[in-house]
Design a protein around this motif. Structure first.
Motif, PDB file in Angstrom:
ATOM      1  N   UNK A 127       0.650  -1.069  -0.148  1.00  0.00           N
ATOM      2  CA  UNK A 127      -0.086  -0.065  -0.006  1.00  0.00           C
ATOM      3  C   UNK A 127       0.846   1.262   0.112  1.00  0.00           C
ATOM      4  N   UNK A 128       2.047   1.196   0.888  1.00  0.00           N
ATOM      5  CA  UNK A 128       2.727   2.310   0.802  1.00  0.00           C
ATOM      6  C   UNK A 128       3.391   2.596  -0.342  1.00  0.00           C
ATOM      7  N   UNK A 129       4.080   1.443  -1.310  1.00  0.00           N
ATOM      8  CA  UNK A 129       4.520   1.687  -2.503  1.00  0.00           C
ATOM      9  C   UNK A 129       3.665   2.144  -3.494  1.00  0.00           C
ATOM     10  N   UNK A 130       2.470   1.678  -3.356  1.00  0.00           N
ATOM     11  CA  UNK A 130       1.426   2.230  -4.494  1.00  0.00           C
ATOM     12  C   UNK A 130       1.343   3.669  -4.348  1.00  0.00           C
ATOM     13  N   UNK A 131       1.007   4.084  -2.848  1.00  0.00           N
ATOM     14  CA  UNK A 131       0.887   5.601  -2.629  1.00  0.00           C
ATOM     15  C   UNK A 131       2.029   6.351  -3.127  1.00  0.00           C
ATOM     16  N   UNK A 132       3.412   5.879  -2.929  1.00  0.00           N
ATOM     17  CA  UNK A 132       4.432   6.474  -3.499  1.00  0.00           C
ATOM     18  C   UNK A 132       4.405   6.644  -5.105  1.00  0.00           C
ATOM     19  N   UNK A 133       4.115   5.477  -5.612  1.00  0.00           N
ATOM     20  CA  UNK A 133       3.860   5.627  -7.342  1.00  0.00           C
ATOM     21  C   UNK A 133       2.797   6.529  -7.561  1.00  0.00           C
ATOM     22  N   UNK A 134       1.916   6.459  -6.837  1.00  0.00           N
ATOM     23  CA  UNK A 134       0.542   7.525  -7.297  1.00  0.00           C
ATOM     24  C   UNK A 134       0.896   8.965  -7.173  1.00  0.00           C
TER      25      UNK A 134
END
Length: 86
Positions: free
Chosen positions: A62-69
């Motif tokens: 979830x954190x990695x996805x937020x960073x990519x977003x």
């Protein structure tokens, strides 16, 4: 006048070197790429957070996805601002 000799305002011209369409091509491709990245990252955020809340996923995803977003949306906004300055 024949049909070949009339020009339409909405018609796209040839992509020859030095034309306006050729100059805008890389900007439009980058715009499409950053938009696609933002959409995919947004879907990843939603799916990863739902899995993390259910307990079957990891908060790291979830954190990695937020960073990519965040990166995708930032670059998308920068490309729009750059296009308006041109």
């Amino acid at each position: 006048m024949t049909r070949e000799s009339t020009s339409r305002d909405g018609e796209i011209g040839p992509l020859e070197p030095g034309t306006r369409q050729e100059a805008q091509l890389s900007v439009r491709i980058a715009d499409i790429a950053w938009t696609a990245l933002s959409v995919v990252a947004g879907l990843w955020v939603v799916l990863a957070s739902v899995d993390a809340v259910r307990g079957s996923g990891s908060w790291a995803y979830c954190a990695a996805a937020l960073i990519m977003l965040a990166i995708g949306l930032t670059m998308r906004l920068r490309s729009v601002r750059r296009r308006t300055r041109m």
